[in-house]
Design an enzyme around this catalytic site. Structure first.
Site, PDB file in Angstrom:
ATOM      1  N   CYS A   1      18.958  32.636  27.875  1.00  0.00           N
ATOM      2  CA  CYS A   1      17.916  33.073  28.917  1.00  0.00           C
ATOM      3  C   CYS A   1      16.495  33.311  28.569  1.00  0.00           C
ATOM      4  O   CYS A   1      16.008  32.773  28.335  1.00  0.00           O
ATOM      5  CB  CYS A   1      18.420  33.557  29.920  1.00  0.00           C
TER       6      CYS A   1
ATOM      7  N   HIS B   1      22.323  26.794  34.856  1.00  0.00           N
ATOM      8  CA  HIS B   1      22.187  28.151  34.106  1.00  0.00           C
ATOM      9  C   HIS B   1      23.228  28.937  33.871  1.00  0.00           C
ATOM     10  O   HIS B   1      24.072  28.924  34.495  1.00  0.00           O
ATOM     11  CB  HIS B   1      20.903  28.975  34.954  1.00  0.00           C
TER      12      HIS B   1
ATOM     13  N   ASP C   1      19.824  23.520  36.052  1.00  0.00           N
ATOM     14  CA  ASP C   1      19.256  24.566  35.933  1.00  0.00           C
ATOM     15  C   ASP C   1      18.450  25.322  37.241  1.00  0.00           C
ATOM     16  O   ASP C   1      16.785  24.500  36.738  1.00  0.00           O
ATOM     17  CB  ASP C   1      18.625  25.133  34.631  1.00  0.00           C
TER      18      ASP C   1
END
Length: 245
Positions: free
Chosen positions: A125, A214, A183
């Site tokens: 991330c 994600h 994502d």
């Protein structure tokens, strides 16, 4: 490989940065992986990821990425309040401060008798972005970046012309870029922009797009894909063994 865990408070130009260190519980020197967390800092899933990597023969450093903005030891919850605070921290800390954090981590690693002089970076991330950003440092041999956010959008604060995408040509080490096709944080257009930039600057990189959402590495929550996560760990371990040993 059995591992051990230590906590170190590393001095940086912007304050003390608590860093958790994971390493093999045997004598010897090992390459270092700086493992950059999500916006929530060192949660239980991040700690387990670090332990997995250390168990394959690495020293793994997990810094508190927003140490300037929180009391030492802060871990944010995977809830709306934690997400809001983490995003606020992300938009408040300039990339230049992350750069000095990376240098402090490299200097720390190279001062330890159990570390070799080889250092790589990995993250998930925002941590994937920070691993990419760390690769701007010539002391970082390579970076394994899992669903890195905000590279394509230039939404993190920095000086003009110092955003990570613009600076891609300064990365001399090897990159692995991994994105989930489902994502929502990095769109197809955003992925294409990053890919084209890396091609344009003749970067040494591997590009993977997988069918995942994600945070598919996070072993808590409904988006976790255990089989795919295992594949990524195996690829990361092989990458760092080849690059750092």
């Amino acid at each position: 490989m059995i591992t051990k865990t230590e906590v170190h408070d590393i001095v940086t130009p912007t304050g003390v940065m608590r860093t958790t260190l994971y390493r093999p519980d045997i004598k010897g020197q090992f390459a270092t992986i700086i493992f950059y967390s999500e916006i929530f800092q060192q949660t239980a899933p991040i700690a387990r990821s670090a332990a997995i990597l250390a168990g394959h023969g690495f020293v793994v450093l997990v810094p508190e990425v927003f140490h300037e903005l929180n009391p030492i030891g802060t871990v944010l919850a995977y809830d709306d309040a934690g997400k809001d605070k983490g995003n606020a921290d992300k938009w408040a800390k300039p990339l230049e401060q992350h750069d000095t954090d990376t240098q402090a981590l490299v200097d720390f690693a190279r001062s330890q008798p159990f570390c070799s002089d080889k250092v790589g970076a990995m993250g998930v991330c925002i941590g994937g972005h920070l691993a990419y950003r760390a690769a701007l440092n010539p002391d970082i041999s390579g970076a394994f970046c899992l669903y890195p956010t905000d590279i394509h959008s230039n939404t993190l604060p920095c000086q003009a012309g110092n955003d990570s995408l613009t600076r891609s040509g300064d990365i001399k080490g090897e990159l692995v870029m991994v994105f989930g096709k489902q994502d929502p944080h990095v769109s197809k257009e955003g992925r294409k922009l990053i890919y084209q930039q890396l091609e344009q600057v003749n970067a040494n990189f591997t590009w993977l797009e997988v069918n995942a959402q994600h945070a598919f590495m996070r072993d808590e929550g409904e988006r976790y894909d255990a089989a795919l996560a295992l594949q990524m760990y195996l690829q990361a371990v092989a990458f760092f063994h080849r690059l750092l040993n």
